[in-house]
Design a protein around this motif. Structure first.
Motif, PDB file in Angstrom:
ATOM      1  N   PRO A  74       0.805  -1.226   0.000  1.00 15.69           N
ATOM      2  CA  PRO A  74       0.000   0.000   0.000  1.00 15.69           C
ATOM      3  C   PRO A  74       0.841   1.281   0.000  1.00 15.69           C
ATOM      4  O   PRO A  74       0.478   2.267  -0.637  1.00 15.69           O
ATOM      5  CB  PRO A  74      -0.815  -0.130   1.293  1.00 15.69           C
ATOM      6  CG  PRO A  74      -0.891  -1.586   1.553  1.00 15.69           C
ATOM      7  CD  PRO A  74       0.411  -2.138   1.084  1.00 15.69           C
ATOM      8  N   ILE A  75       1.970   1.264   0.723  1.00 14.38           N
ATOM      9  CA  ILE A  75       2.861   2.442   0.719  1.00 14.38           C
ATOM     10  C   ILE A  75       3.384   2.692  -0.684  1.00 14.38           C
ATOM     11  O   ILE A  75       3.444   3.837  -1.166  1.00 14.38           O
ATOM     12  CB  ILE A  75       4.031   2.223   1.701  1.00 14.38           C
ATOM     13  CG1 ILE A  75       3.505   2.067   3.130  1.00 14.38           C
ATOM     14  CG2 ILE A  75       5.031   3.371   1.634  1.00 14.38           C
ATOM     15  CD1 ILE A  75       4.565   1.682   4.135  1.00 14.38           C
ATOM     16  N   ILE A  78       0.681   4.314  -2.859  1.00 16.25           N
ATOM     17  CA  ILE A  78       0.501   5.740  -2.563  1.00 16.25           C
ATOM     18  C   ILE A  78       1.618   6.560  -3.204  1.00 16.25           C
ATOM     19  O   ILE A  78       1.377   7.630  -3.779  1.00 16.25           O
ATOM     20  CB  ILE A  78       0.455   5.960  -1.040  1.00 16.25           C
ATOM     21  CG1 ILE A  78      -0.812   5.317  -0.460  1.00 16.25           C
ATOM     22  CG2 ILE A  78       0.493   7.441  -0.698  1.00 16.25           C
ATOM     23  CD1 ILE A  78      -0.846   5.263   1.048  1.00 16.25           C
ATOM     24  N   LEU A  79       2.855   6.079  -3.118  1.00 17.12           N
ATOM     25  CA  LEU A  79       3.991   6.785  -3.729  1.00 17.12           C
ATOM     26  C   LEU A  79       3.848   6.854  -5.242  1.00 17.12           C
ATOM     27  O   LEU A  79       4.188   7.866  -5.864  1.00 17.12           O
ATOM     28  CB  LEU A  79       5.306   6.106  -3.345  1.00 17.12           C
ATOM     29  CG  LEU A  79       5.748   6.233  -1.882  1.00 17.12           C
ATOM     30  CD1 LEU A  79       6.989   5.405  -1.619  1.00 17.12           C
ATOM     31  CD2 LEU A  79       6.006   7.697  -1.536  1.00 17.12           C
ATOM     32  N   VAL A  80       3.361   5.772  -5.844  1.00 14.57           N
ATOM     33  CA  VAL A  80       3.160   5.776  -7.301  1.00 14.57           C
ATOM     34  C   VAL A  80       2.100   6.789  -7.684  1.00 14.57           C
ATOM     35  O   VAL A  80       2.244   7.532  -8.670  1.00 14.57           O
ATOM     36  CB  VAL A  80       2.781   4.361  -7.797  1.00 14.57           C
ATOM     37  CG1 VAL A  80       2.339   4.402  -9.250  1.00 14.57           C
ATOM     38  CG2 VAL A  80       3.961   3.416  -7.652  1.00 14.57           C
ATOM     39  N   ASN A  81       1.007   6.852  -6.919  1.00 12.36           N
ATOM     40  CA  ASN A  81      -0.043   7.831  -7.212  1.00 12.36           C
ATOM     41  C   ASN A  81       0.451   9.272  -7.065  1.00 12.36           C
ATOM     42  O   ASN A  81      -0.054  10.172  -7.739  1.00 12.36           O
ATOM     43  CB  ASN A  81      -1.235   7.607  -6.271  1.00 12.36           C
ATOM     44  CG  ASN A  81      -2.007   6.359  -6.614  1.00 12.36           C
ATOM     45  OD1 ASN A  81      -2.009   5.924  -7.762  1.00 12.36           O
ATOM     46  ND2 ASN A  81      -2.650   5.761  -5.636  1.00 12.36           N
ATOM     47  N   PHE A 390     -10.804  -4.187  -6.907  1.00 10.81           N
ATOM     48  CA  PHE A 390      -9.662  -5.109  -6.852  1.00 10.81           C
ATOM     49  C   PHE A 390      -8.448  -4.476  -6.184  1.00 10.81           C
ATOM     50  O   PHE A 390      -7.754  -5.117  -5.396  1.00 10.81           O
ATOM     51  CB  PHE A 390      -9.317  -5.567  -8.273  1.00 10.81           C
ATOM     52  CG  PHE A 390      -8.129  -6.487  -8.342  1.00 10.81           C
ATOM     53  CD1 PHE A 390      -8.186  -7.760  -7.820  1.00 10.81           C
ATOM     54  CD2 PHE A 390      -6.947  -6.065  -8.927  1.00 10.81           C
ATOM     55  CE1 PHE A 390      -7.095  -8.611  -7.874  1.00 10.81           C
ATOM     56  CE2 PHE A 390      -5.852  -6.899  -8.995  1.00 10.81           C
ATOM     57  CZ  PHE A 390      -5.922  -8.185  -8.477  1.00 10.81           C
ATOM     58  N   THR A 391      -8.171  -3.199  -6.498  1.00 14.30           N
ATOM     59  CA  THR A 391      -6.987  -2.543  -5.932  1.00 14.30           C
ATOM     60  C   THR A 391      -7.052  -2.496  -4.412  1.00 14.30           C
ATOM     61  O   THR A 391      -6.080  -2.815  -3.717  1.00 14.30           O
ATOM     62  CB  THR A 391      -6.855  -1.116  -6.497  1.00 14.30           C
ATOM     63  OG1 THR A 391      -6.850  -1.177  -7.925  1.00 14.30           O
ATOM     64  CG2 THR A 391      -5.569  -0.465  -6.026  1.00 14.30           C
ATOM     65  N   SER A 392      -8.197  -2.092  -3.873  1.00 12.39           N
ATOM     66  CA  SER A 392      -8.362  -2.062  -2.417  1.00 12.39           C
ATOM     67  C   SER A 392      -8.274  -3.458  -1.821  1.00 12.39           C
ATOM     68  O   SER A 392      -7.682  -3.656  -0.754  1.00 12.39           O
ATOM     69  CB  SER A 392      -9.711  -1.436  -2.048  1.00 12.39           C
ATOM     70  OG  SER A 392      -9.751  -0.082  -2.393  1.00 12.39           O
ATOM     71  N   LEU A 396      -5.654  -4.771   1.155  1.00  9.41           N
ATOM     72  CA  LEU A 396      -6.085  -5.346   2.429  1.00  9.41           C
ATOM     73  C   LEU A 396      -5.582  -6.776   2.605  1.00  9.41           C
ATOM     74  O   LEU A 396      -5.184  -7.182   3.704  1.00  9.41           O
ATOM     75  CB  LEU A 396      -7.614  -5.311   2.520  1.00  9.41           C
ATOM     76  CG  LEU A 396      -8.248  -3.921   2.600  1.00  9.41           C
ATOM     77  CD1 LEU A 396      -9.767  -4.018   2.474  1.00  9.41           C
ATOM     78  CD2 LEU A 396      -7.882  -3.235   3.906  1.00  9.41           C
ATOM     79  N   VAL A 397      -5.580  -7.545   1.514  1.00  5.01           N
ATOM     80  CA  VAL A 397      -5.132  -8.936   1.592  1.00  5.01           C
ATOM     81  C   VAL A 397      -3.644  -9.010   1.901  1.00  5.01           C
ATOM     82  O   VAL A 397      -3.203  -9.809   2.741  1.00  5.01           O
ATOM     83  CB  VAL A 397      -5.464  -9.681   0.275  1.00  5.01           C
ATOM     84  CG1 VAL A 397      -4.713 -10.997   0.189  1.00  5.01           C
ATOM     85  CG2 VAL A 397      -6.957  -9.950   0.186  1.00  5.01           C
ATOM     86  N   THR A 398      -2.831  -8.186   1.234  1.00  2.30           N
ATOM     87  CA  THR A 398      -1.382  -8.227   1.466  1.00  2.30           C
ATOM     88  C   THR A 398      -1.021  -7.804   2.886  1.00  2.30           C
ATOM     89  O   THR A 398      -0.096  -8.356   3.485  1.00  2.30           O
ATOM     90  CB  THR A 398      -0.643  -7.332   0.458  1.00  2.30           C
ATOM     91  OG1 THR A 398      -1.224  -6.016   0.460  1.00  2.30           O
ATOM     92  CG2 THR A 398      -0.708  -7.903  -0.938  1.00  2.30           C
ATOM     93  N   ILE A 399      -1.774  -6.838   3.432  1.00 11.22           N
ATOM     94  CA  ILE A 399      -1.516  -6.424   4.819  1.00 11.22           C
ATOM     95  C   ILE A 399      -1.801  -7.577   5.781  1.00 11.22           C
ATOM     96  O   ILE A 399      -1.037  -7.840   6.714  1.00 11.22           O
ATOM     97  CB  ILE A 399      -2.368  -5.192   5.176  1.00 11.22           C
ATOM     98  CG1 ILE A 399      -1.867  -3.960   4.413  1.00 11.22           C
ATOM     99  CG2 ILE A 399      -2.316  -4.912   6.670  1.00 11.22           C
ATOM    100  CD1 ILE A 399      -2.757  -2.754   4.554  1.00 11.22           C
TER     101      ILE A 399
END
Length: 509
Positions: A74-75, A78-81, A390-392, A396-399
């Motif tokens: 997720p970090i 955010i950096l890519v966005n 899917f992105t969200s 959540l799954v990776t966390i």
């Protein structure tokens, strides 16, 4: 610094051209991100002897690296966005190089946790997510092909890194090998440099918008100063605080949609995958050390990882073709559950492989099962939640998964330390994965049954309301026909209006 153009949606992806160069860069960065934590296991036996540590302590190196790579997703998004894919991947390549070069000078296992686990793991996380995102900017119609080519970097890199790491260790030792691997990982910076933004003029437009926004803000501040003494100021402040809280929640939901925790299919997928990852990575981390433990030479032990990677390379696209067929596609969740249980069965049978031939057979079936799971890991999630969420869902799954990814190999190492035998680690991993596959199979059957009942109720409700809706539509159509019968009824309307006027005139008199 304004966000680059690949941070937002762009009209008309080129579907080729420079996009194929981007795919090559993604092939390198994704390959390192997935394969490096597995390939570095070649050095664990020697590092363990050097620092005089237990199996569980050395296993924490891979665990921390994998958990950081998954947990920092997720970090990275955010950096890519904010800044675009190119600078994020270049930063990730620098972190990978710094982490491995620093690890060459470590004097304790704790320092290895920091340098290899956290720093290198964070660098790999900054390589993985932007590479997947930039492919989506460049491709639309050919996106499955582009993603398939980029994801093939994982088995190709693992197939290359396993014998390369053994060669480096034999000639330079583990410290010299880490220095060379740090230099090799700097090639991720070159891969990131290939991630050219699609449109460069968007940045100037956004800069102009920011300047205009500043002028508007100045005017708003002046108005606020004038209205400060207004009697409605207290109520406005309360409203502003509520709006700020709502805006904060909207910003969070922009990246992570927590309403997914009310989604039945997502919860089933999440629980099954969290359980699965408890035994997913430990066998591949301990495969080469296990081969050395039973007396197999170093190069043959490293070659087992190459065999696994070659089979994995073939299994992923083959599984994708099968999963996309008209027979499997409607029930892809069952196929995914089977692949997890098949993976676990391979680990349960691994202790029966007493010699090198048995381990080669195990590596072939393990590579097949590993490739099947990886090929459907994200496809099944998208099948459940849809492309829009899917992105969200991935975030959540990776966390959630990073916790069991972190604990899996150390638990396996603890079993090896306790019993002095690798077979208990393989049995634990196999049992956990068979349990996860069985859970997903049963719960997906329940989910499909519930979805069928809900669909049946919805259709019955539509049929009940259909006669009423048809009657209302017929009445509306009749009114429209009688109101809009213009030319034919015009003489009758004029005559009717004339009679009304005469009647009104008579009444007035």
């Amino acid at each position: 610094m304004p966000p680059h153009s690949d941070a937002g949606p762009v009209a008309g992806p080129p579907d080729g051209g420079w996009g194929w160069v981007v795919v090559f860069g993604a092939f390198i960065s994704i390959g390192f991100a997935y394969a490096f934590p597995k390939g570095i296991a070649i050095f664990y036996k020697e590092i363990q002897d050097f620092f005089d540590t237990s199996y569980s302590e050395i296993a924490w190196v891979s665990s921390i690296m994998l958990a950081t790579t998954y947990g920092a997703g997720p970090i990275s998004s955010i950096l890519v966005n904010r800044y675009g894919s190119r600078p994020v991947v270049i930063l990730g390549g620098l972190l990978c190089g710094i982490g491995m070069v620093s690890a060459a000078f470590c004097t304790s296992i704790i320092q290895l946790y920091i340098c290899v686990g956290f720093i290198t793991g964070l660098g790999l996380a900054l390589n993985l997510q932007p590479s997947v995102i930039i492919i989506g900017r460049y491709f639309l119609k050919r996106r499955p092909i582009a993603n398939g080519l980029a994801m093939a970097g994982s088995p190709v890199m693992l197939c290359t890194l396993a014998p390369l790491n053994q060669f480096l260790f034999d000639n330079y030792g583990w410290r010299g090998s880490f220095l060379i691997l740090g230099a090799i990982l700097l090639h991720c910076c070159v891969a990131g440099a290939l991630f050219r933004p699609i449109s460069a003029d968007k940045a100037s437009v956004k800069t102009q918008s920011i300047e205009e926004g500043k002028e508007v803000l100045k005017e708003e501040v002046t108005k606020d100063v004038i209205e400060m003494n207004s009697p409605t100021n207290v109520r406005m402040e309360t409203k502003t605080e509520e709006e700020e809280e709502r805006d904060c929640c909207e910003k969070v939901n922009k990246y992570l949609d927590f309403s997914l925790f009310k989604h039945r299919g997502f919860l089933i997928y999440l629980i099954g995958n969290v359980l699965m990852f408890l035994g997913f990575f430990a066998p591949i981390v301990f495969l080469a050390p296990y081969a050395k433990h039973i007396g197999i030479d170093e190069y043959s032990a490293a070659f087992l990882l190459s065999i696994l990677a070659i089979v994995d390379m073939v299994a992923r696209p083959t599984t994708g073709i099968i999963a996309n067929s008209k027979w499997v596609r409607p029930r892809i969740q069952y196929f995914f559950s089977f692949s997890i249980a098949f993976n676990g069965t391979c680990h349960l049978l691994c202790p029966l492989a007493s010699g090198y031939t048995g381990l080669v057979i195990y590596s072939v079936f393990f590579g097949l099962a590993f490739g099947m799971v990886c090929a459907m890991l994200f496809e099944t999630l998208m099948d459940l939640v849809g492309a829009s969420r899917f992105t969200s869902a991935v975030g959540l799954v990776t966390i959630a998964e990073c916790c069991t990814i972190l604990l899996g190999p150390p638990i396996g190492g603890t079993l090896i330390d306790t019993f002095g035998d690798y077979k208990y680690m393989f049995i634990k991993c196999g049992a956990v994965m068979v349990l996860a596959g069985t859970f997903l199979f049963i719960m997906n059957y329940y989910n499909y049954r519930m979805l069928a009942k809900e669909e049946k109720k919805r259709k019955a409700k539509e049929e009940d309301t259909k006669p009423v809706r048809t009657e209302n539509e017929g009445r509306n159509n009749w009114n429209k026909e009688h109101v809009q019968d213009g030319p034919e009824l015009e003489p009758l309307r004029e005559e009717q209006e004339g009679l009304k006027k005469e009647a009104n005139g008579t009444n007035e008199v």
